[in-house]
Scaffold this active site. Structure first.
Site: not given
Length: 317
Positions: A191-193
């Site tokens: 996951f990331c922003t």
């Protein structure tokens, strides 16, 4: 192609009262001539008073923009008319203060820099909807990896997620090479922003032979906007690359501020540290800059204060 070219407004910008619509967006799609798109896109943004940053590269587009709801809609309409972008689905939020001081449209080699020539971002792993994410990351046979930078992870992440401790996304391939054996045989969930880094990271892992790799659709922003706080496995704030600095559940603006010297987010408690001086230093960087640097930073803060007093905004602030 130059690594970075920009089109930006000059001088102070005055804003009308009201809420600002913020749209975070990206799309991996082949772009034959990014330079040909730059001028018309910048003109549209200027015409409707939209600010922020948009990146164009042969692999697609990426960025965050802000302005009136109508202005943002006009820019999105222009973007959706580009090849491969008809179903562009930004993540929206609102803020009472302008999150950007100017508009930049830049040409880049990659819309998110990983430094892996020949990687096909179209060969990504499976997307997991926010509503299904909790079950995925609770599985003991799944390793959950936060693909963001260390300073972002420091203010918030999912419980139990692996922090690679990287300073740039370009360092992620090296970290993976050193740690792949520890995660062999497990599903990898990343996951990331907003989804762009973890999506590209899944393509990298698939090219490296990882068969079962997934990523959070729309990233943390989509999760915080979709999953009720009472059911959330997210802890802390989510760093964002604009003047809000961080957001929390419901995409409400968080309490963090930015150290304008080292560009790191600071909690309210960290701003009470003796080494903190707004716009000049914090406890992480107080010994990094010399007296001349700090004098320049103080002058910048003086100009910011003067611009605010005039009802505008200093673009260096």
């Amino acid at each position: 192609m130059a690594a970075s070219l920009s089109v930006e407004a000059r001088g102070a910008i005055a804003y009308s009262p009201g809420m600002f619509t913020v749209a975070a967006l990206y799309r991996f799609t082949p772009v034959a001539e990014p330079a040909a798109l730059r001028g018309p896109l910048a003109e549209v943004c200027a015409a409707v008073g939209v600010t922020g940053t948009l990146l164009l590269a042969p692999e697609g587009l990426n960025g965050t923009i802000a302005g009136s709801a109508g202005g943002v809609a006009a820019v999105l309409s222009h973007l959706r008319a580009l090849p491969g972008c008809a179903d562009l689905a930004p993540r929206f939020s609102e803020t009472a203060t302008p999150p950007f001081g100017k508009m930049r449209v830049r040409l880049k080699r990659e819309i998110v820099t990983m430094g892996q020539p020949g990687l096909d971002p179209a060969t990504v792993g499976r997307k997991v909807a926010p509503g299904d994410w909790n079950a995925v990351i609770a599985d003991p046979d799944t390793v959950v990896i936060d693909t963001r930078n260390a300073y972002e992870v420091a203010i918030g992440s999912f419980r139990g997620a692996v922090d690679p401790g990287t300073e740039t996304f370009g360092a992620f391939p090296g970290w993976w090479a050193a740690n792949r054996d520890a995660h062999a045989g497990k599903r990898v969930a990343m996951f990331c922003t907003g989804g762009i880094r973890c999506e590209k990271a899944t393509a990298f892992l698939r090219a490296d032979g990882v068969a079962d790799v997934v990523h959070l659709d729309g990233g943390i922003l989509n999760y915080l906007d979709t999953v009720p706080e009472a059911e959330s496995l997210w802890r802390g704030g989510c760093f964002v690359f604009d003047d809000r600095v961080s957001v929390g559940h419901g995409l409400r603006t968080g309490e963090h501020v930015l150290c304008h010297a080292c560009r790191r987010p600071l909690s309210p408690a960290e701003t009470e540290h003796p080494d903190y001086e707004a716009g000049v230093s914090c406890q992480r960087c107080v010994d990094t800059f010399d007296a001349g640097d700090k004098a320049r930073f103080r002058e910048r803060m003086r100009q910011v204060a003067l611009a605010r007093a005039r009802g505008g905004r200093h673009l260096g602030g």
